[in-house]
Every structure is written in C-alpha cells, then in structure tokens.
Write an enzyme that holds these catalytic residues in place. Structure first.
Site, short mmCIF file in Angstrom:
data_model
loop_
_atom_site.label_atom_id
_atom_site.label_comp_id
_atom_site.label_asym_id
_atom_site.label_seq_id
_atom_site.Cartn_x
_atom_site.Cartn_y
_atom_site.Cartn_z
N CYS A 67 0.83 -1.20 0.00
CA CYS A 67 0.00 0.00 0.00
C CYS A 67 0.87 1.26 0.00
CB CYS A 67 -0.93 0.00 1.21
SG CYS A 67 -1.99 1.45 1.25
N CYS A 71 -0.05 4.82 6.92
CA CYS A 71 -0.74 4.68 8.21
C CYS A 71 0.18 3.93 9.19
CB CYS A 71 -2.06 3.93 8.04
SG CYS A 71 -3.14 4.70 6.81
N CYS A 74 -0.19 0.17 10.29
CA CYS A 74 -0.60 -0.82 9.30
C CYS A 74 0.53 -1.70 8.79
CB CYS A 74 -1.30 -0.13 8.14
SG CYS A 74 -2.02 -1.34 7.00
N CYS A 111 -17.33 -9.04 3.87
CA CYS A 111 -16.72 -7.80 3.39
C CYS A 111 -15.44 -8.09 2.61
CB CYS A 111 -16.43 -6.89 4.59
SG CYS A 111 -15.85 -5.25 4.11
N CYS A 144 -20.66 -6.47 1.75
CA CYS A 144 -20.03 -5.20 2.06
C CYS A 144 -18.67 -5.18 1.37
CB CYS A 144 -19.79 -5.06 3.57
SG CYS A 144 -21.26 -5.30 4.57
N CYS A 204 -20.24 1.56 7.31
CA CYS A 204 -19.56 0.95 8.45
C CYS A 204 -18.25 1.71 8.63
CB CYS A 204 -19.30 -0.52 8.13
SG CYS A 204 -18.38 -1.42 9.39
N ARG A 274 -18.98 -2.64 16.95
CA ARG A 274 -18.47 -3.93 16.49
C ARG A 274 -17.05 -4.21 16.97
NH1 ARG A 274 -20.52 -6.65 12.23
NH2 ARG A 274 -21.59 -4.84 11.40
#
Lengths: 328, 328
Positions: A67, A71, A74, A111, A144, A204, A274
């Site tokens: 990626c 972040c 991550c 998802c 999702c 979400c 959640r």
C-alpha cells in the site's frame, strides 16, 4: 461520587436524549471501581435500543500489502518493513470460496477488503464488482466492501453490483489523524463516507484505539461518527505489529478498553458497535465482557493480517450470554 | 430486583447494611439484562470491603477415593464407579514436592485434602499431622487442612502443627442436603466447623452450585456461612463426573453463575469468595467476568480428581481485571 454521574447520564440516554461531549468526557474520569457500573449501564442501553442480537461479519483480505499510504499502525503499508504475505487481487473463485466459508462459519455479512489508497484508476475495480455479483448469486450473505477512497461513480457501480454497506474507517479523530497518516487527509475519508451515503448505501466506519490518542480525541472520533450517522462502528484495539511505526506502543489496560466501548455505546445508542482486530490480545479473558459492555457486533474469523480466536468460540460465547447471533 | 432496587441495595451494603434473607431472595429475581449491573455492584462492594487482592490457593489430594460417604456429586465415593484412581496417603516427600510446586507456581496457600468422612479412629491422622509439620517448613506458603469431620481435640492438634485455617464445605443448604448425602448429617458438618473455630482455626467453607438446588437453597447456604463467620468461601460449580449420580445434571448458564457470585458478595461483603472446581468447564471464557462480579480468590492448579488449567493463565486473568494476586 462517580456512580451518581454514571446513573444520571445512563438514565438520560435510556430516556432517548443525547449525551453531550462534555458529559462523555466526564465518563472518562470515573473511579476504576466504578467502571463495571458504567459497563452495566451501557449493557442496558444496548439491550434497550438494539435488543439482544449480535451482528456477525467476516472479512477477506482480497488484495494484500504494497500500500502506498503510510498509516503508522498498518502492516500493509509499503512504508513499513513487515513480514507477511503480499499478493495481488484474488480471482473470483477464491473470493467466492472465502464468502462461502464465511457463511458456513455463521457470518451474516461478508466484506471484501483490498489494500491501497482507493479505487482511483484501479484496474481491479471491475473484477471486484464481478465477484460481488457472483457472491450475491451463490450465497445468502449481505455484501459489504472496503476498498478505500471512492468517487461517486464507484459508489454507483458498487450499489448496482449489490453492495448494501460500505466500510471505510475514520481511524481516529481529525486532530490526531496527521500523527497517524500523512499521505492522505482525514477530510478525504469523510468525503468518501459522504459519497457513499449520498447514494443511499449504509456505512460501516470506526477506527483504532490505543494509537496514542488521548481520551478527548477518542471521543472526537465517536462524535464524528455520530455526526455522520454511520450504521456500524468497528473498533479495533491496536495490535502493535513488528516493523510498523507503532510496534512499541504500550497496550491499553483491558478495563480502559471496556470503558471505551461503554462510552461509545452511550454516545451511539442505536448503532452497531463492532468488535474488530486486536481484541483478543488487548482483553484476554475479558473478551466476553465486551458483549456485556455495549458491543453488539463482531468480526468473526481472521482479520487482515492477524488471526482471530475462531468463529465457533465467539458464537458460543455470545450464546452463553443469552444473546443471539444474527444469522441464527 | 430492577436496576433501581439493585442500586439502592448496593448503596446500602456499601454503607454497611447487612442484607436480609428477603432482600437476598429479591436479588435472585434480577433479569438477565441487569446481571452486569448486579455484578458491578458486587465488584464495588468487594473493592470497598475486601480490596483488590485475589487470594490464590491450591489443593493437594493427599489420599484419594474409597470414601464411605455417598455424596452424589463425588468421584471418590465407593457408591460410584468412576475413573478416579484411589490411592493411600502420600509420603512426606511427595507432599513436600506437591506443596513446593504450588508455592513456586504462585499459590500463597494450599490445602492438604484427604478422602473419607473424617478423622475419627483414622489410623492416618498421626501421619497426617507429621506430614503437615513437615510441609509447614516450606517458605512462602500457608498450609490449610481439609480432612473431613474432626473433633475439637484434633482441631487443637492441627493448630499446634501449624495449621491456621480449616476447610470443610457445607456443600449446600440444610434443606437440600439430604438429597445430596445420606450417610452423615448436616449437623455433623456444622459441628466440625464449630469445633475448628473453637480451637482457634479460621474457616474455609462453601459448597457446590448446580446440584439441582433452588435459589432459596443457595441463599440459605450463603446466610449459614455468614452466621458462622467463615473467612473463605470456595464455590464449586458442578462438573458432572461420569459414574456419579449427578452425571446427567444439566449445567448452569454462565450468567446464572455470575449472578450467584454477585449475590454471595452482597451477603458476604468482606470475605474471600473463591471460584473453585468446575469453573473452567462451566464458565469457560467467562472466568474473567467472574473476577469482576465479586470473586476475590481462586483455587488454582488441579482439583482433587480432575485437572484445572495452567496457573499462569489465572495470574494473567487477574491482572487483566485490574486486580492483584499476592506476588511472591
């Protein structure tokens, strides 16, 4: 006498009124011995507004690693040197298999998650929509996806493919976001959520706690989610992955994690709160207490780059507590 | 009780109110959604009157099986055919090794337990006293004894040999007791506790829940223990052993177990309430929750005829709950 405050604010929420930011902040300052009382009140709020159901969702890491974003938490960021499997988009059959497995584990939702900043100029987008359609034909799952930043055109295409809810975390508060990510802005995240909502999809969106944010910032996240009127709020607890910038971050105390859930429940009485990644490591044997502290949804099975404790164990816990997994 | 009544009663107990049988019985009517609140008050009561310390105790089965009594739950009764292996009194060396091992694992106390109705005309008694004298030399661990029915003179001898606390369960209420054991009367158990007390011994006495008793019976047991001013209350949760008369007894739900611990704490604010045998099988991953529902002690390691779990796990659990085991 912090329990007076807890009951007063609990009653207010049970009566259908909104908790203010300063009231929520007071709940972060209560005596430790009163935290279980706050949890008990959050449980009442959750039962009153969302019943005894527990929403279950399983995710598939359909494209992993590499990626461009930085972040700090991550494992999939190209900015970090982390040992894990990086792979291109799974093919349709592989994604379908993951969906069928999720359904057999007891998931109500499924998802599809992909690494990367978003879908801009992304050649995989069409393949993903094909997979979504296929899952719709061959399973009974709610579908999702979590594909990063989207344009309104992407949202339309996803909706047409059968997506009912889009996942996109705010991760943390606006004021702390720059400490966590510098390659895209918090406002871009908010814009994607607004694009999704504009098309009538459910949202979400949650974040990660334990990044180093303070209580004020944690509550800012909760109130931002409330303002955006998102439907489901996944809360991850940082699982410091070796090789990431946050690998040495000290863990939150289990009771502080539960306190966070309870305060989020009082701020967001009707939403799905959640359980997500990191809960096993952060809470140990106190994981079941989350379901008695305001949590009414969970990711089951494994997370993107870390393992969960197994769907069977989680569903058994939920049933043992007299709660009802949504898919049963 | 509804939540308001739980709060009122909880506040009263915190102010020093001694609850009545009627109040205790009303607590048993608490609905499921309010059990976390009941547990939270039990936690507050425990923190106020017993602090945050958790008493970690092990047991050593020093003579097993071939018991003349017919206690319906027990794997060691001659009336039952079970897989529990009988053995005669262990040697001093074996006892030293067993107690040293528990001490090293972190137990601050451990009890020597022998099968059989008691010590009346028991040829092993002298050897047991000698054995106790020897294990009492192990540093850092307090030795308790659990030898069944004893006389005042025997209790006095135990005091001389270094015992401070005598363990002897009432098992259940006087009303329900004849349904559990017919070979010796409840009064004999009471007499032993009174004799031990008169000799200056502290008492460790509790029972087993899930035998088929009513809530009335459970409350009655707790009130009887309160009237005897016992220091420590082990609560076993029936682990139905194949071959015993209760092998098919249906299990209690984890929430009912939490509720029981919570109510015991309301009745016995300053005592050690100790989850014991059967906690692993009945509470499963809710063992952390019970530490926040009024419990402040544990039996660690193995039980008499079946295994417990890794002692290190219990220490982690207690720390996660924000509580403090005795650290050596």
């Amino acid at each position: 006498m912090s329990y007076d405050l807890i009951f007063m604010l609990g009653k207010k929420v049970l009566n259908g009124e909104q908790l203010t930011f300063s009231e929520a902040l007071q709940l972060t300052q209560i005596d430790e011995a009163d935290i279980p009382i706050l949890l008990g009140v959050a449980n009442k709020v959750r039962i009153k507004f969302t019943g005894n159901q527990v929403d279950t969702c399983e995710i598939v890491n359909a494209r992993s690693g590499g990626c461009s974003e930085d972040c700090k938490f991550c494992a999939q960021s190209a900015h970090h040197d982390v040992k894990f499997d990086s792979y291109p988009l799974m093919n349709e059959t592989q994604i379908l298999q993951a969906a069928k497995a999720a359904e057999s584990h007891g998931a109500y939702r499924f998802c599809i998650v992909t690494a990367g900043c978003g879908m801009k100029h992304d050649p995989d987008f069409e393949k993903i929509t094909d997979s979504i359609k296929r899952i719709g034909r061959e399973t009974g799952l709610e579908r999702c996806c979590s594909l990063g930043i989207l344009s309104p055109a992407h949202v339309k295409a996803l909706k047409a493919a059968g997506i009912t809810r889009y996942h996109h975390n705010l991760e943390t508060s606006k004021s702390y976001f720059e400490q966590i990510c510098t390659t895209h802005t918090y406002d871009e995240r908010v814009e994607t959520i607004k694009n999704v909502k504009a098309e009538g999809l459910e949202v979400c969106s949650g974040g990660i706690i334990g990044l180093g944010e303070n209580w004020q910032q944690r509550l800012e996240l909760a109130f931002a989610l409330k303002e955006l009127d998102v439907d489901s709020v996944p809360i991850n607890v940082l699982n410091p992955v070796k090789g990431t910038a946050l690998e040495d971050r000290p863990p939150l105390k289990p009771m502080e994690v539960l306190q966070t859930f309870a305060i989020f429940r009082l701020i967001l009485p009707t939403k799905i709160l959640r359980y997500a990644g990191g809960r096993e490591k952060a809470l140990g044997e106190l994981v079941p207490l989350g379901f008695l502290s305001g949590i009414n949804g969970m990711l089951i099975g494994n997370y993107l780059t870390t393992s969960g404790r197994g769907a069977d164990m989680d569903l058994t816990t939920v049933r043992n507590l007299g709660l009802k997994p949504i898919a049963e | 009780m509804n939540s308001k009544e739980i709060i009122q009663l909880g506040e009263a107990v915190l102010e020093g109110h001694i609850i009545s049988e009627q109040e205790a019985l009303s607590l048993t009517d608490t609905c499921e959604e309010d059990i976390p609140l009941l547990a939270a008050y039990a936690n507050k009561i425990r923190v106020k009157f017993a602090g945050k310390k958790v008493d970690m105790c092990g047991v050593v089965n020093a003579r097993s099986g071939l018991c003349s009594e017919d206690c319906k739950f027990c794997a060691q009764s001659v009336y039952h055919q079970t897989n529990a292996q009988p053995f005669s009194l262990i040697s001093n060396d074996e006892a030293l090794a067993a107690f040293s091992k528990l001490s090293k694992a972190g137990a601050e106390r451990a009890s020597i337990v022998t099968s059989g109705k008691g010590m009346e005309n028991d040829p092993d008694f002298e050897r047991i006293v000698a054995l106790i004298k020897q294990v009492s030399t192990i540093a850092g661990i307090e030795i308790c004894a659990n030898l069944g029915t004893i006389s005042y003179d025997q209790a006095a001898l135990l005091v001389k040999s270094g015992i401070k606390r005598y363990a002897h369960n009432l098992e259940t209420s006087p009303r329900f007791y004849p349904a559990i054991c017919t070979t010796h009367p409840y009064q004999e158990r009471l007499n032993t506790l009174l004799a031990a007390k008169k000799a200056g011994l502290e008492l460790c006495s509790g029972g087993i829940i899930g035998l088929g008793e009513t809530w009335n019976d459970r409350i009655n047991l707790a009130l009887t223990l309160r009237s005897l001013d016992v220091a420590s209350i082990p609560i076993n949760i029936l682990n139905p052993i194949q071959g015993t008369l209760l092998e098919k007894q249906p299990p209690l739900s984890p929430l009912e177990i939490l509720k029981t611990f919570g109510i015991f704490r309301f009745i016995l604010p300053n005592k050690v309430i100790r989850p014991a045998g059967g906690r692993e099988i009945n509470l499963r991953d809710m063992q952390g929750a019970v530490m926040l529902a009024g419990a402040n002690g544990l039996i660690i390691g193995n039980y008499l005829t079946f295994g417990g779990r890794d002692i290190a796990k219990d220490f982690i659990m207690v720390n996660d709950a924000g509580l403090h085991p005795h650290i050596k």
